[in-house]
Design a protein around this motif. Sequence first.
Motif, PDB file in Angstrom:
ATOM      1  N   GLN A 157       0.812  -1.209   0.000  1.00  0.00           N
ATOM      2  CA  GLN A 157       0.000   0.000   0.000  1.00  0.00           C
ATOM      3  C   GLN A 157       0.845   1.258   0.000  1.00  0.00           C
ATOM      4  OE1 GLN A 157      -2.396   0.056   3.564  1.00  0.00           O
ATOM      5  NE2 GLN A 157      -0.648   0.070   4.936  1.00  0.00           N
ATOM      6  N   ILE A 158       0.316   2.264  -0.641  1.00  0.00           N
ATOM      7  CA  ILE A 158       0.854   3.623  -0.564  1.00  0.00           C
ATOM      8  C   ILE A 158      -0.242   4.486   0.056  1.00  0.00           C
ATOM      9  CG2 ILE A 158       1.585   5.665  -1.870  1.00  0.00           C
ATOM     10  CD1 ILE A 158       2.737   3.762  -3.980  1.00  0.00           C
ATOM     11  N   TYR A 206      -5.176   6.304  -0.829  1.00  0.00           N
ATOM     12  CA  TYR A 206      -4.486   5.028  -0.956  1.00  0.00           C
ATOM     13  C   TYR A 206      -4.327   4.627  -2.418  1.00  0.00           C
ATOM     14  CZ  TYR A 206      -4.957   3.681   3.997  1.00  0.00           C
ATOM     15  OH  TYR A 206      -4.862   3.591   5.358  1.00  0.00           O
ATOM     16  N   ILE A 207      -3.252   3.873  -2.636  1.00  0.00           N
ATOM     17  CA  ILE A 207      -3.093   3.051  -3.839  1.00  0.00           C
ATOM     18  C   ILE A 207      -2.659   1.681  -3.341  1.00  0.00           C
ATOM     19  CG2 ILE A 207      -1.995   2.752  -6.078  1.00  0.00           C
ATOM     20  CD1 ILE A 207      -1.120   5.698  -5.912  1.00  0.00           C
ATOM     21  N   LEU A 208      -3.293   0.628  -3.828  1.00  0.00           N
ATOM     22  CA  LEU A 208      -2.974  -0.731  -3.394  1.00  0.00           C
ATOM     23  C   LEU A 208      -2.433  -1.558  -4.541  1.00  0.00           C
ATOM     24  CD1 LEU A 208      -6.190  -1.591  -1.316  1.00  0.00           C
ATOM     25  CD2 LEU A 208      -4.105  -0.430  -0.536  1.00  0.00           C
ATOM     26  N   LYS A 209      -1.593  -2.518  -4.193  1.00  0.00           N
ATOM     27  CA  LYS A 209      -1.116  -3.518  -5.149  1.00  0.00           C
ATOM     28  C   LYS A 209      -1.254  -4.888  -4.507  1.00  0.00           C
ATOM     29  CE  LYS A 209       2.897  -5.223  -7.723  1.00  0.00           C
ATOM     30  NZ  LYS A 209       4.331  -5.007  -8.060  1.00  0.00           N
ATOM     31  N   GLU A 248      -1.853  -6.715  -9.679  1.00  0.00           N
ATOM     32  CA  GLU A 248      -2.696  -5.615 -10.156  1.00  0.00           C
ATOM     33  C   GLU A 248      -2.632  -4.446  -9.169  1.00  0.00           C
ATOM     34  OE1 GLU A 248      -7.332  -4.696 -11.507  1.00  0.00           O
ATOM     35  OE2 GLU A 248      -6.762  -6.668 -10.720  1.00  0.00           O
ATOM     36  N   VAL A 249      -2.599  -3.227  -9.732  1.00  0.00           N
ATOM     37  CA  VAL A 249      -2.562  -2.007  -8.924  1.00  0.00           C
ATOM     38  C   VAL A 249      -3.928  -1.332  -9.001  1.00  0.00           C
ATOM     39  CG1 VAL A 249      -1.504   0.264  -8.634  1.00  0.00           C
ATOM     40  CG2 VAL A 249      -0.093  -1.706  -9.285  1.00  0.00           C
ATOM     41  N   ILE A 295     -11.908  -3.060  -2.449  1.00  0.00           N
ATOM     42  CA  ILE A 295     -10.908  -2.826  -3.489  1.00  0.00           C
ATOM     43  C   ILE A 295      -9.785  -3.852  -3.394  1.00  0.00           C
ATOM     44  CG2 ILE A 295      -9.126  -1.207  -4.259  1.00  0.00           C
ATOM     45  CD1 ILE A 295     -11.101   1.051  -3.472  1.00  0.00           C
ATOM     46  N   ALA A 296      -9.282  -4.098  -2.193  1.00  0.00           N
ATOM     47  CA  ALA A 296      -8.158  -5.024  -2.018  1.00  0.00           C
ATOM     48  C   ALA A 296      -8.504  -6.426  -2.507  1.00  0.00           C
ATOM     49  CB  ALA A 296      -7.737  -5.066  -0.549  1.00  0.00           C
ATOM     50  N   PHE A 297      -9.690  -6.914  -2.166  1.00  0.00           N
ATOM     51  CA  PHE A 297     -10.071  -8.285  -2.519  1.00  0.00           C
ATOM     52  C   PHE A 297     -10.528  -8.431  -3.970  1.00  0.00           C
ATOM     53  CE2 PHE A 297      -9.836  -8.941   1.992  1.00  0.00           C
ATOM     54  CZ  PHE A 297      -9.544 -10.290   2.141  1.00  0.00           C
ATOM     55  N   SER A 298     -10.677  -7.305  -4.653  1.00  0.00           N
ATOM     56  CA  SER A 298     -11.062  -7.373  -6.071  1.00  0.00           C
ATOM     57  C   SER A 298      -9.860  -7.426  -7.003  1.00  0.00           C
ATOM     58  CB  SER A 298     -11.920  -6.157  -6.438  1.00  0.00           C
ATOM     59  OG  SER A 298     -11.150  -4.967  -6.406  1.00  0.00           O
ATOM     60  N   LEU A 299      -8.652  -7.206  -6.459  1.00  0.00           N
ATOM     61  CA  LEU A 299      -7.448  -7.152  -7.290  1.00  0.00           C
ATOM     62  C   LEU A 299      -6.931  -8.544  -7.631  1.00  0.00           C
ATOM     63  CD1 LEU A 299      -5.519  -4.321  -5.386  1.00  0.00           C
ATOM     64  CD2 LEU A 299      -6.809  -4.101  -7.532  1.00  0.00           C
TER      65      LEU A 299
END
Length: 324
Positions: A178-179, A249-252, A237-238, A229-233
């Motif tokens: 995460q950012i 936030y930005i998640l990967k 994927e970012v 969002i996290a569980f849909s990646l």
Amino acid sequence: MKKIRTAALILALALALSGCENTKIVLTTGLAGDELFRIGEVSCLLPEALVYLCNQKNRYENTYGIEMWDYEIGDETMEEYLKSQVVSQLAQVKSMVYLAGQQGVELSEENAALAAEAAAEYYTSLGEEEIERLGVDQELIQGMYEDYCLAREAYEQITEDVAVEISDDEARIIEIQQIYVLEESLVYELKARLDEGEDFESLASNYSKSSKITLTIARGDMDEEYEEIAFSLDNDEVSEVFASGEGYYILKCTSTYLEEESEENKEKVAQQQRTTRFQEIYAELMADTLSEFHDALWENVVFVDYDSVTTDSFFEVYETWFGG
């Protein structure tokens, strides 16, 4: 304050109950002379409460010294606080004993025999003056250990009877990076740099305000939007930028399924569902159960009257015979 580890605190049922707040509580003097409270048809006698109280009092004193009773917690003295904790613990056990009776759960012969052995060990550790001040005999001590065991057996049997099926997706544990930044302009600048191929972890190390860059999460660990969002990646994927709290936030996703952690979590989720069902059964029963409490009897108990009682091994004996 450091909590003293007792058998009452390690029972899973202590997590499922919150004292007797679901019962109809009446302050009364209609109980027998030495009857402190009653839940349904199950009574708690003053000598039982004194055993709990003196054992915990002495264990605290052995750790912190007798001067600890000079302090206060909020509007309560430490003495009042411990007395209320003792009643709460006993109420948990006695309400479970009542529930066991209503559900047809009986103490096993093996545990009944162990309770007798434990009672003999503890009772013989008491001096004559302690026995007199506490007002106990070996039969009463045995009954207390039996109540502990029956409470645990009732919880285990009721929860085991609850069938639950947990899907792989419900129990799934994922790993993400995460950012997190506070400035909107910065987060979109970082997203553009990620889209151009810069390394996610490097940017996170240089700019993220979160204490962790990489973390594993299960469903329910984060707020709803973050989790969705996290569980849909997919793997690697970012996410798009999204706002949460005071920042962005930005998640990967680095792993959509951690197999070992997910299998362990499956049993945890199943236990949570069993506990939820247990709470429903408990609340339904206790909502119509009358509880009576002899307030004046308990108010008259003061620590100074039991200075000659030094016993502190009641809970230790329980753990020796029944396991911690």
